[in-house]
Design an enzyme around this catalytic site. Structure first.
Site, PDB file in Angstrom:
ATOM      1  N   SER A 213       5.418  -0.309  -2.085  1.00  0.00           N
ATOM      2  CA  SER A 213       5.971   0.694  -3.003  1.00  0.00           C
ATOM      3  C   SER A 213       5.642   0.321  -4.443  1.00  0.00           C
ATOM      4  CB  SER A 213       7.489   0.791  -2.842  1.00  0.00           C
ATOM      5  OG  SER A 213       7.825   1.283  -1.582  1.00  0.00           O
TER       6      SER A 213
ATOM      7  N   ASP B 109      -8.744   3.893   4.864  1.00  0.00           N
ATOM      8  CA  ASP B 109      -9.626   2.746   4.720  1.00  0.00           C
ATOM      9  C   ASP B 109      -9.495   1.810   5.929  1.00  0.00           C
ATOM     10  OD1 ASP B 109     -10.616   0.061   3.742  1.00  0.00           O
ATOM     11  OD2 ASP B 109     -11.004   1.285   1.965  1.00  0.00           O
TER      12      ASP B 109
ATOM     13  N   HIS C  11      10.567   3.846  -6.838  1.00  0.00           N
ATOM     14  CA  HIS C  11      11.888   4.264  -6.364  1.00  0.00           C
ATOM     15  C   HIS C  11      12.893   3.209  -6.799  1.00  0.00           C
ATOM     16  CE1 HIS C  11      11.878   1.190  -3.223  1.00  0.00           C
ATOM     17  NE2 HIS C  11      10.684   1.620  -2.829  1.00  0.00           N
TER      18      HIS C  11
END
Length: 410
Positions: A361, A346, A223
């Site tokens: 990110s 997990d 992003h």
């Protein structure tokens, strides 16, 4: 008998309406183009009921990163027309999945207005920038024809104006416009001011998604780097990549996103930034940031709902693979950074971070040995879940970087 016929007619009408409504939905959700290795083997994992009824002849496409484009007739159950889509044939692309932290330093193209404020003058309160029509988020490109690249340059020009009207060339929503600003003298220091706060640089740490060893190009974040005040992407003029490391984690909780904590390892650049857009940041590196082997790119239509892994760095030991589940896949082009819903399962990653945290990110999402995408956002009310971007949406930018680098060399 008449009642039976009316009931049957109504049933048929409702069934046809439902089918046509679904076809309309598919027409909107299915993209107008796909990348494929072979047009003849095209299928969509998400819409198995969609079949290719006919594929047109080859058409050479110049100036793109694919060589052959063929128009395909997509039909529901092979019968009901849905739409036509172009299948753009490309060679199989291999990139190195990274999951490594990196520091970035950005200088803006122009200066970004992050706030408007009043100026106390000898005759009262004035709002020169507001009166001229300037807005938060505007990018000041030049003043009286002189290019502005920093807060310091803008301040100097305003101070030397003598209070005379100044022509500001600004960019707003991608369009350039001109505003006339008349500075006023501040009572506090007797300097001329316009009543604006601006930002000309940004720095931070993110996660690198992939590196192309054939070109030296990398992509990260998934992003844009946005201004913290305006929320708009920072207009990149130039930028550097520097080594960074992760020193700790602030664990995420419901309603309070966590964060990877780290710092720059060095001020010596390891690469250059060339592009900051909606899908991430892109540039070049002098060498690979990872020892991982290159893996093939997964096209969007091949991403499946089900098990996958995310490559994340949460400590000084470097990136590790953790189990996740891709819960939803959205093929549409209307949300280029929210193509998948990811669920961290997990136990080790949940224990360390609580799920997805800020700074993750760009962490690569790998499915069936291929790069499917990258993490982009966390759900604030459920940090075990978040959004991901398709890898091909990021790889689309590599050709842009190649062109920029070649133009710089020329």
């Amino acid at each position: 008998m008449r009642k039976v016929i009316q009931t049957a007619t109504l049933f048929v009408f409702l069934a046809v309406s439902a089918v046509m409504g679904y076809v309309t939905y598919l027409n909107f959700e299915i993209p107008d183009r796909f990348y494929v290795s072979s047009p003849d083997d095209f299928s969509m994992t998400q819409y198995e009921q969609i079949e290719v009824a006919d594929i047109g002849s080859s058409d050479q496409e110049a100036g793109t990163n694919f060589s052959i484009s063929r128009e395909a007739d997509l039909r529901l159950l092979g019968v009901i027309p849905v739409k036509s889509a172009y299948l753009n044939q490309v060679g199989e692309t291999y990139v190195v999945p990274c999951g490594t932290p990196f520091g970035l330093k950005m200088l803006t193209d122009g200066v970004v207005i992050v706030g408007l404020n009043p100026v106390e003058t000898f005759t009262g309160t004035a709002y020169p920038a507001d009166a001229a029509g300037l807005e938060q988020g505007d990018i000041i490109l030049s003043v009286d024809g002189e290019k502005v690249a920093s807060n310091k340059e803008l301040t100097m020009l305003v101070r030397e104006s003598g209070g005379e009207p100044m022509d500001f060339q600004v960019k707003r929503d991608g369009k350039e416009l001109q505003c006339t600003v008349t500075p006023v003298k501040s009572v506090s220091d007797e300097e001329y001011r316009c009543g604006i706060w601006v930002r000309d640089s940004s720095a931070g740490i993110g996660t690198m998604t992939f590196y192309d060893p054939a070109t030296g190009i990398f992509g990260g974040l998934g992003h844009a780097v946005c201004d913290v005040d305006t929320g708009e992407p920072m207009p990149l003029s130039s930028g550097e990549v520097v080594p960074a490391y992760i020193s700790g984690v602030k664990k995420g909780e419901k309603g309070a996103p966590g964060e990877l904590q780290g710092s720059f390892l060095s001020s010596v650049p390891s690469g250059m930034l060339y592009l900051n857009n909606e899908t991430g940041v892109y540039g070049t590196l002098g060498s690979s940031p990872s020892q991982n082997e290159a893996i093939p790119l997964c096209f969007r239509q091949d991403v499946e709902e089900g098990p996958a892994q995310v490559l994340v760095t949460v400590d000084g030991q470097g990136p590790r693979l953790y189990d996740i589940v891709i819960e939803e896949v959205n093929l549409g082009d209307n949300t280029p950074t929210k193509n998948m819903v990811l669920h961290v399962t997990d136990p080790e990653l949940l224990e360390a971070t609580g799920g997805i945290v800020q700074g993750m990110s760009g962490s690569p999402v790998i499915q069936n040995g291929r790069l499917a995408g990258a993490v982009t956002h966390v759900f604030v009310n459920d940090p075990t879940r978040g959004y991901g971007i398709f890898a091909e949406n990021m790889l689309d930018n590599c050709e842009k970087i190649q062109n920029i680098v070649e133009n710089d060399r020329d």
